[in-house]
Design a protein around this motif. Structure first.
Motif, PDB file in Angstrom:
ATOM      1  N   LYS A 110       0.843  -1.192   0.000  1.00 47.68           N
ATOM      2  CA  LYS A 110       0.000   0.000   0.000  1.00 47.68           C
ATOM      3  C   LYS A 110       0.876   1.239   0.000  1.00 47.68           C
ATOM      4  CE  LYS A 110      -3.807  -2.048   2.685  1.00 47.68           C
ATOM      5  NZ  LYS A 110      -4.625  -1.918   3.922  1.00 47.68           N
ATOM      6  N   GLY A 111       0.325   2.334  -0.498  1.00 43.72           N
ATOM      7  CA  GLY A 111       1.083   3.575  -0.494  1.00 43.72           C
ATOM      8  C   GLY A 111       0.280   4.737  -1.031  1.00 43.72           C
ATOM      9  N   ILE A 112       0.966   5.878  -1.170  1.00 40.80           N
ATOM     10  CA  ILE A 112       0.347   7.114  -1.649  1.00 40.80           C
ATOM     11  C   ILE A 112       1.019   7.526  -2.957  1.00 40.80           C
ATOM     12  CG2 ILE A 112      -0.116   9.540  -1.144  1.00 40.80           C
ATOM     13  CD1 ILE A 112      -1.656   7.696   0.640  1.00 40.80           C
ATOM     14  N   ALA A 113       0.199   7.840  -3.941  1.00 40.27           N
ATOM     15  CA  ALA A 113       0.687   8.391  -5.208  1.00 40.27           C
ATOM     16  C   ALA A 113       0.032   9.763  -5.408  1.00 40.27           C
ATOM     17  CB  ALA A 113       0.351   7.464  -6.366  1.00 40.27           C
ATOM     18  N   THR A 114       0.573  10.563  -6.323  1.00 38.68           N
ATOM     19  CA  THR A 114       0.010  11.887  -6.596  1.00 38.68           C
ATOM     20  C   THR A 114      -0.299  12.016  -8.084  1.00 38.68           C
ATOM     21  OG1 THR A 114       2.269  12.777  -6.788  1.00 38.68           O
ATOM     22  CG2 THR A 114       1.158  13.035  -4.671  1.00 38.68           C
ATOM     23  N   SER A 115      -1.450  12.604  -8.368  1.00 35.47           N
ATOM     24  CA  SER A 115      -1.861  12.794  -9.756  1.00 35.47           C
ATOM     25  C   SER A 115      -1.150  14.000 -10.356  1.00 35.47           C
ATOM     26  CB  SER A 115      -3.376  13.011  -9.821  1.00 35.47           C
ATOM     27  OG  SER A 115      -3.721  14.257  -9.246  1.00 35.47           O
ATOM     28  N   ARG A 116      -1.489  14.310 -11.610  1.00 32.80           N
ATOM     29  CA  ARG A 116      -0.867  15.453 -12.287  1.00 32.80           C
ATOM     30  C   ARG A 116      -1.169  16.759 -11.567  1.00 32.80           C
ATOM     31  NH1 ARG A 116      -2.331  16.391 -18.500  1.00 32.80           N
ATOM     32  NH2 ARG A 116      -4.175  17.374 -17.567  1.00 32.80           N
ATOM     33  N   PRO A 151       9.498   0.025  -2.608  1.00 32.31           N
ATOM     34  CA  PRO A 151       9.958   1.129  -3.457  1.00 32.31           C
ATOM     35  C   PRO A 151       9.748   0.875  -4.950  1.00 32.31           C
ATOM     36  CG  PRO A 151      11.565   0.669  -1.742  1.00 32.31           C
ATOM     37  CD  PRO A 151      10.552  -0.439  -1.688  1.00 32.31           C
ATOM     38  N   VAL A 152       9.866  -0.381  -5.381  1.00 35.05           N
ATOM     39  CA  VAL A 152       9.653  -0.717  -6.795  1.00 35.05           C
ATOM     40  C   VAL A 152       8.188  -0.513  -7.160  1.00 35.05           C
ATOM     41  CG1 VAL A 152       9.806  -2.541  -8.521  1.00 35.05           C
ATOM     42  CG2 VAL A 152      11.559  -2.357  -6.756  1.00 35.05           C
ATOM     43  N   VAL A 153       7.288  -0.943  -6.282  1.00 38.67           N
ATOM     44  CA  VAL A 153       5.849  -0.759  -6.511  1.00 38.67           C
ATOM     45  C   VAL A 153       5.507   0.729  -6.581  1.00 38.67           C
ATOM     46  CG1 VAL A 153       3.560  -1.122  -5.531  1.00 38.67           C
ATOM     47  CG2 VAL A 153       5.259  -2.950  -5.417  1.00 38.67           C
ATOM     48  N   GLU A 154       6.020   1.501  -5.646  1.00 38.57           N
ATOM     49  CA  GLU A 154       5.732   2.944  -5.606  1.00 38.57           C
ATOM     50  C   GLU A 154       6.217   3.647  -6.875  1.00 38.57           C
ATOM     51  OE1 GLU A 154       6.670   6.842  -2.755  1.00 38.57           O
ATOM     52  OE2 GLU A 154       7.529   4.886  -2.302  1.00 38.57           O
ATOM     53  N   GLN A 155       7.410   3.304  -7.324  1.00 38.21           N
ATOM     54  CA  GLN A 155       7.961   3.937  -8.527  1.00 38.21           C
ATOM     55  C   GLN A 155       7.140   3.596  -9.758  1.00 38.21           C
ATOM     56  OE1 GLN A 155      11.887   2.632  -9.584  1.00 38.21           O
ATOM     57  NE2 GLN A 155      12.290   4.411 -10.873  1.00 38.21           N
ATOM     58  N   ALA A 156       6.735   2.323  -9.897  1.00 36.29           N
ATOM     59  CA  ALA A 156       5.972   1.904 -11.069  1.00 36.29           C
ATOM     60  C   ALA A 156       4.607   2.568 -11.116  1.00 36.29           C
ATOM     61  CB  ALA A 156       5.818   0.387 -11.068  1.00 36.29           C
ATOM     62  N   VAL A 157       3.942   2.688  -9.973  1.00 36.22           N
ATOM     63  CA  VAL A 157       2.622   3.317  -9.925  1.00 36.22           C
ATOM     64  C   VAL A 157       2.729   4.807 -10.246  1.00 36.22           C
ATOM     65  CG1 VAL A 157       0.683   3.930  -8.422  1.00 36.22           C
ATOM     66  CG2 VAL A 157       1.650   1.629  -8.324  1.00 36.22           C
ATOM     67  N   ASN A 158       3.676   5.488  -9.628  1.00 36.71           N
ATOM     68  CA  ASN A 158       3.811   6.935  -9.828  1.00 36.71           C
ATOM     69  C   ASN A 158       4.281   7.291 -11.230  1.00 36.71           C
ATOM     70  OD1 ASN A 158       3.311   8.810  -7.432  1.00 36.71           O
ATOM     71  ND2 ASN A 158       4.406   7.125  -6.455  1.00 36.71           N
ATOM     72  N   GLN A 159       4.960   6.383 -11.899  1.00 37.31           N
ATOM     73  CA  GLN A 159       5.466   6.668 -13.239  1.00 37.31           C
ATOM     74  C   GLN A 159       4.341   7.059 -14.197  1.00 37.31           C
ATOM     75  OE1 GLN A 159       8.383   3.854 -14.627  1.00 37.31           O
ATOM     76  NE2 GLN A 159       8.011   4.320 -16.778  1.00 37.31           N
TER      77      GLN A 159
END
Length: 275
Positions: free
Chosen positions: A105-111, A157-165
């Motif tokens: 689980k984590g937090i991502a940010t939109s445009r 960290p790999v999951v977070e990077q892939a989602v935020n990309q």
């Protein structure tokens, strides 16, 4: 202390298995394993045998007697002294071959820099003896177990990077349209990373939603084809209805509300005179 042969197994005295559904690896707690002991490997396990830090063998399903790798002369002396049992210590690590579910689980940010919550459920397993050896070699034990949560700690960290990309360059209300693209990218990056540890990635399930509850409801209203202004009016009307305000329907349609012949200002026309 007397040294006796023993049966090495993951089964407890009550018949239950020490390796639960979220356990990837289990270190047999007794290191005083002697030559002649019987190593038992269940159908859904691998076993790795180590001595003094070195890997001696990786075992598939079955039962195997453990024999000492000592030099012949020294081995014959020690085995005679200990009634046929060598006193050298061994370490046994069991690897779960069954499919395990891990969650990140984590937090991502939109445009627009709006915060979104993501949840990734991914299914993993150890496929071969070589994979079992990779896991034992590259992932350390913090105790007796390596569980799914520890795998997630490594892969987070790999999951977070892939989602935020993808999410960071996508407008908030369009994020769900790209769920398939994000999931495929995540599966590729996560699979490559886990392969280092001998872990095979089977499938990925991804869920992304706005962190703010009000934003989630507004986007849901927009999904009905409402304009941004209409979505705000309907959201406000729903909150008013929850509080028992009779003017809630008027807010929803943007119509004035009359009390005793007095006209109330409709939504969106606060700067105009009341007729």
């Amino acid at each position: 202390m007397a040294i006796t042969r023993q049966v090495i197994t993951t089964l407890k005295p009550d018949g239950t298995d020490a390796m639960g559904p979220n356990i990837l690896a289990y270190k047999y707690p007794d290191e005083n394993i002697v030559s002649g002991s019987l190593l038992t490997v269940e159908s859904n396990h691998f076993a790795v045998l180590k001595s003094r830090g070195a890997v001696l063998n990786v075992y598939d399903t079955g039962q195997y007697p453990i024999t000492t790798p000592d030099k012949p002369l020294l081995g014959s002396i020690t085995q005679a002294f200990f009634s046929g049992a060598s006193p050298w210590q061994y370490e046994t690590i069991y690897i779960n071959r069954a499919k395990i579910v891990a969650r990140a689980k984590g937090i991502a940010t939109s445009r627009e820099m709006a915060e979104l919550i993501y949840q990734v459920d991914y299914y993993i397993h150890i496929d071969t003896k070589d994979d079992a050896l990779k896991l034992v070699t590259h992932m350390p034990f913090a105790g007796l177990y390596i569980n799914a949560q520890e795998v997630t700690d490594y892969a987070g960290p790999v999951v977070e990077q892939a989602v935020n990309q993808v999410v960071q360059v996508t407008p908030l209300e369009n994020v769900n349209e790209h769920i398939g693209e994000i999931a495929e990218l995540l599966k590729q990056h996560l699979g490559d990373f886990l392969d280092i540890y001998g872990i095979r990635l089977n499938d990925v399930k991804l869920l992304i939603l706005p962190k703010d509850e009000r934003m989630r409801e507004l986007i849901s209203l927009r999904a009905f084809g409402l304009t941004p202004l209409e979505a705000v009016r309907y959201y406000t009307a729903l909150r008013m209805a929850e509080r028992g305000l009779v003017s809630a329907p008027n807010m929803a349609i943007g119509a004035p509300f009359n009390i005793g012949g007095m006209g109330m200002v409709p939504a969106g026309e606060w700067d105009k005179p009341v007729k």
